[in-house]
Design an enzyme around this catalytic site. Structure first.
Site, PDB file in Angstrom:
ATOM      1  N   LYS A 104       0.810  -1.214   0.000  1.00 33.51           N
ATOM      2  CA  LYS A 104       0.000   0.000   0.000  1.00 33.51           C
ATOM      3  C   LYS A 104       0.846   1.267   0.000  1.00 33.51           C
ATOM      4  CE  LYS A 104      -4.249  -2.107   1.542  1.00 33.51           C
ATOM      5  NZ  LYS A 104      -5.322  -2.192   2.537  1.00 33.51           N
ATOM      6  N   ARG A 155      -2.829 -10.243   5.082  1.00 33.35           N
ATOM      7  CA  ARG A 155      -3.245 -10.419   3.687  1.00 33.35           C
ATOM      8  C   ARG A 155      -2.162  -9.823   2.786  1.00 33.35           C
ATOM      9  NH1 ARG A 155      -5.841  -7.508  -0.350  1.00 33.35           N
ATOM     10  NH2 ARG A 155      -7.438  -8.610  -1.574  1.00 33.35           N
TER      11      ARG A 155
END
Length: 325
Positions: free
Chosen positions: A226, A266
């Site tokens: 991210k 994840r």
């Protein structure tokens, strides 16, 4: 707040891996922020999911719709066409599968095809039929912190105290999910890193995972590739590395999350994170007081229920515009 065991507590309906689990990502999309288009047909997506398992993934999260800011929603028929065959193919190989969807119809069809967990980034807010559908199926459900669709930029991303506000909003959502009929031992919480949050917000949440664990439910941390990691790794000119060059940083977050007590992480690239969570488990286990003659019998009984650490270890600021999946 329910009294379910927090953090790494077992999720009913799923295996107990005895450590922080690794959730590998299979995006069956043309436009996901870091790997869109790479696994866009059924055969390639199934092969990729199996490769993730071979690299150490405990379960695989299959999604057919990008949730990055500005992404156009796909229609129901297209999402079903992308997701269900991949779920069916992986289930046939014995893979534990999570379905990443905001649509109740997709969740229902995926569960019928062999998925074991529903991972809804809206926590059931995007589709009013989601909670009743998951409750009727008796499936585990991920409740993510969500403030609405990211139509552009950092939508709804204003906070006075991001940790307190995310915890409070997640608590309220969990209570709604419980009222909708999903059992407390089947609820997982996710702080929603990158969703309506700037880089500083993501880092503050990671620094206070203990507050999220205090919600009393297993915790999923989804930091993979991210934008906030790109900002941490940015060069002298402020340019962040591309998403696919953030996997080492992702593994560092995975180790930190595992050490803090997260139930699962994840990730897109599995191997480094699979190693990281096993090392974190081994270190945590090494802090356990050594057995004495007086405690040997009870300790031996406990050891039969859990793999020993050594065996487990040997097993293979700015807008977060990329957001999510």
């Amino acid at each position: 707040m329910s009294k379910q065991n927090s953090g790494r507590g077992r999720v009913a309906g799923l295996p107990d891996w005895g450590r922080c689990a690794v959730m590998g990502v299979v995006n069956v999309t043309p436009d996901s922020f870091s790997d869109g288009g790479r696994w866009f047909d059924t055969t390639t997506a199934v092969k990729h999911g199996l490769a993730l398992v071979a690299e150490g993934a405990d379960l695989v999260d299959v999604g057919g719709e990008s949730t990055r800011p500005g992404a156009t929603r796909v229609d129901e028929a297209e999402e079903l066409k992308r997701v269900v065959p991949v779920v069916r193919g992986l289930a046939a190989e014995g893979v534990v599968i999570s379905v990443d969807t905001m649509r109740a119809s997709v969740a229902e069809r995926a569960l019928a095809a062999g998925a074991a967990l529903v991972n809804d980034v809206s926590g059931g807010l995007a589709d009013p039929a989601m909670i009743p559908a998951v409750a009727a199926a008796g499936a585990p459900f991920v409740v993510m912190h969500w403030r609405g669709f990211l139509s552009g930029g950092n939508a709804h991303g204003d906070y006075d105290d991001v940790v307190t506000e995310v915890v409070d909003e997640l608590h309220a959502r969990v209570e709604a999910v419980l009222a909708g009929g999903i059992a407390p031992d089947r609820i997982v919480v996710d702080p929603g890193l990158g969703f309506s949050k700037d880089a500083v917000h993501d880092l503050e949440l990671l620094a206070r995972l203990d507050r999220l664990l205090g919600l009393g439910h297993p915790l999923l941390v989804a930091a993979s590739r991210k934008r906030f990691l790109g900002r941490v790794l940015a060069g002298p000119d402020g340019t962040p590395p591309p998403a696919r060059e953030r996997d080492a940083a992702t593994a560092a977050v995975s180790a930190l999350a595992a050490h803090a007590g997260a139930w699962a992480v994840r990730v897109h690239e599995v191997r480094a994170t699979a190693d990281a969570v096993r090392v974190a488990h081994a270190v945590a286990h090494a802090r356990t007081p050594p057995r004495t003659a007086n405690t040997a019998n009870t300790a031996d009984t406990a050891d039969t229920a859990k793999p020993v650490a050594a065996a487990d270890a040997a097993a293979p600021t700015g807008v977060d515009a990329e957001g999510t999946r």
